[in-house]
Design a protein around this motif. Structure first.
Motif, mmCIF file in Angstrom:
data_model
loop_
_atom_site.group_PDB
_atom_site.id
_atom_site.type_symbol
_atom_site.label_atom_id
_atom_site.label_comp_id
_atom_site.label_asym_id
_atom_site.label_seq_id
_atom_site.Cartn_x
_atom_site.Cartn_y
_atom_site.Cartn_z
ATOM 1 N N UNK A 115 -56.503 -95.756 -51.010
ATOM 2 C CA UNK A 115 -57.683 -95.429 -51.413
ATOM 3 C C UNK A 115 -57.993 -95.296 -52.940
ATOM 4 N N UNK A 116 -57.483 -96.311 -53.441
ATOM 5 C CA UNK A 116 -57.625 -96.519 -54.949
ATOM 6 C C UNK A 116 -58.271 -97.789 -55.287
ATOM 7 N N UNK A 117 -59.223 -97.483 -56.282
ATOM 8 C CA UNK A 117 -60.139 -98.592 -56.819
ATOM 9 C C UNK A 117 -59.270 -99.228 -58.002
ATOM 10 N N UNK A 118 -58.282 -100.206 -57.543
ATOM 11 C CA UNK A 118 -57.172 -100.757 -58.341
ATOM 12 C C UNK A 118 -57.975 -101.904 -59.101
ATOM 13 N N UNK A 119 -58.131 -101.733 -60.363
ATOM 14 C CA UNK A 119 -59.021 -102.838 -60.972
ATOM 15 C C UNK A 119 -57.801 -103.970 -61.083
ATOM 16 N N UNK A 120 -56.846 -103.494 -61.798
ATOM 17 C CA UNK A 120 -55.663 -104.582 -62.077
ATOM 18 C C UNK A 120 -55.278 -105.337 -60.998
ATOM 19 N N UNK A 128 -75.866 -100.438 -54.293
ATOM 20 C CA UNK A 128 -75.856 -101.509 -55.159
ATOM 21 C C UNK A 128 -74.518 -102.248 -55.260
ATOM 22 N N UNK A 129 -73.524 -101.265 -55.600
ATOM 23 C CA UNK A 129 -72.049 -101.809 -55.681
ATOM 24 C C UNK A 129 -71.287 -102.338 -54.530
ATOM 25 N N UNK A 130 -71.628 -101.451 -53.554
ATOM 26 C CA UNK A 130 -71.191 -101.975 -52.204
ATOM 27 C C UNK A 130 -71.842 -103.311 -51.755
ATOM 28 N N UNK A 134 -63.841 -94.226 -48.501
ATOM 29 C CA UNK A 134 -62.840 -95.133 -49.454
ATOM 30 C C UNK A 134 -63.490 -95.876 -50.157
ATOM 31 N N UNK A 135 -62.834 -96.213 -51.433
ATOM 32 C CA UNK A 135 -63.511 -96.971 -52.706
ATOM 33 C C UNK A 135 -63.645 -98.537 -52.012
ATOM 34 N N UNK A 136 -64.790 -99.015 -52.471
ATOM 35 C CA UNK A 136 -65.192 -100.231 -52.018
ATOM 36 C C UNK A 136 -64.308 -101.564 -52.434
ATOM 37 N N UNK A 137 -63.526 -101.212 -53.731
ATOM 38 C CA UNK A 137 -62.875 -102.110 -54.258
ATOM 39 C C UNK A 137 -61.502 -101.942 -53.446
ATOM 40 N N UNK A 138 -60.959 -100.901 -53.083
ATOM 41 C CA UNK A 138 -60.085 -101.106 -52.090
ATOM 42 C C UNK A 138 -60.139 -102.035 -51.160
ATOM 43 N N UNK A 197 -65.881 -101.981 -43.271
ATOM 44 C CA UNK A 197 -65.110 -101.203 -44.105
ATOM 45 C C UNK A 197 -66.037 -100.981 -45.316
ATOM 46 N N UNK A 198 -66.653 -102.029 -45.762
ATOM 47 C CA UNK A 198 -67.877 -101.772 -46.765
ATOM 48 C C UNK A 198 -68.947 -100.804 -46.342
ATOM 49 N N UNK A 199 -69.557 -100.894 -45.291
ATOM 50 C CA UNK A 199 -70.747 -100.195 -44.651
ATOM 51 C C UNK A 199 -70.048 -98.806 -44.146
#
Ligand SMILES: [Zn+2]
Length: 240
Positions: free
Chosen positions: A211-216, A86-88, A129-133, A122-124
């Protein structure tokens, strides 16, 4: 009857009548294109797969009056793994919504088309790797492709060079980084690592996304891009 063959990715669809769908495609040569997919919601319709979100394929349509109607499609990738997470899926929906906001009918969009395919890929498939990256890299590359690449080398206000290895502030209104002396409202403080990653992505693309889910960084880049689009992209409320 004139027939048209289009490489395309489905950006959105709207169900129509009982069994039809209106698809919005992004194509490299014709930008955003609306195509009627007739009967695609019938069981066993040969157009069923082609009429789903994110599908990349070769679409053949005929033109009658002002309308294109799909006759066949050879899907190249359905990006199926997106349907399992769901997130991807939300991240991918954000990508296609951004592209839809930028694409225009009959305006070639080769760069945006290539960028979208890379982002969906990339997302699929890059599941470690975190999707947010990937989303963060996409936002930067999207800004560059849409003509508002953020300025990262010199302060956007005073013009002083921004040295490597130092943090800076992203001024989303002014369109780039600024130095401490030019601090003001509506700026996002970024660390030296975040600034380096931004520079890396603009030079080297998704491979430099890290490979960081960098939210900022996501919050800063979302604000930067959505300010320029002058709209909120609905599904971004579910991110990061
Ligand atoms: Zn400055």
């Amino acid at each position: 009857m004139p027939s048209l063959t289009l490489q395309g990715v489905v950006l959105r669809y709207a169900n129509y009548r009982e069994r039809d769908r209106m698809l919005t495609l992004l194509t490299p040569d014709h930008g955003r294109v609306d195509v009627l997919s007739r009967g695609c919601r019938r069981p066993n319709s040969q157009l069923m797969v082609a009429s789903e979100l994110f599908v990349h394929g070769e679409y053949v349509a005929f033109q009658s009056h002002d309308r294109l109607t799909l006759t066949s499609c050879t899907p190249q990738d359905t990006f199926y793994p997106l349907r399992l997470d769901a997130y991807r899926l939300t991240c991918a929906s954000y990508l296609v919504s951004l592209v839809q906001a930028a694409a225009q009918p009959e305006q070639p969009a080769e760069g945006m088309y290539a960028l979208l395919l890379q982002g969906l890929y990339r997302l699929s498939y890059c599941l470690s790797d975190p999707p947010l990256a990937a989303v963060n890299a996409f936002l930067l590359l999207y800004a560059a492709e849409a003509g508002y690449r953020p300025r990262l080398s010199h302060c956007i206000h005073c013009g002083k060079p921004l040295p490597a290895g130092r943090g800076a502030r992203l001024d989303t209104e002014a369109g780039g980084l600024c130095c401490d002396a030019c601090r003001g409202e509506g700026q996002y403080a970024l660390t030296s690592a975040q600034v380096e990653r931004m520079r890396g992505v603009l030079e080297g693309g998704f491979d430099a996304a890290g490979c960081e889910a960098d939210t900022a960084l996501f919050e800063a880049m979302r604000c930067y891009v959505e300010n320029r689009l002058e709209c909120r992209i609905k599904c971004s409320q579910f991110l990061p």
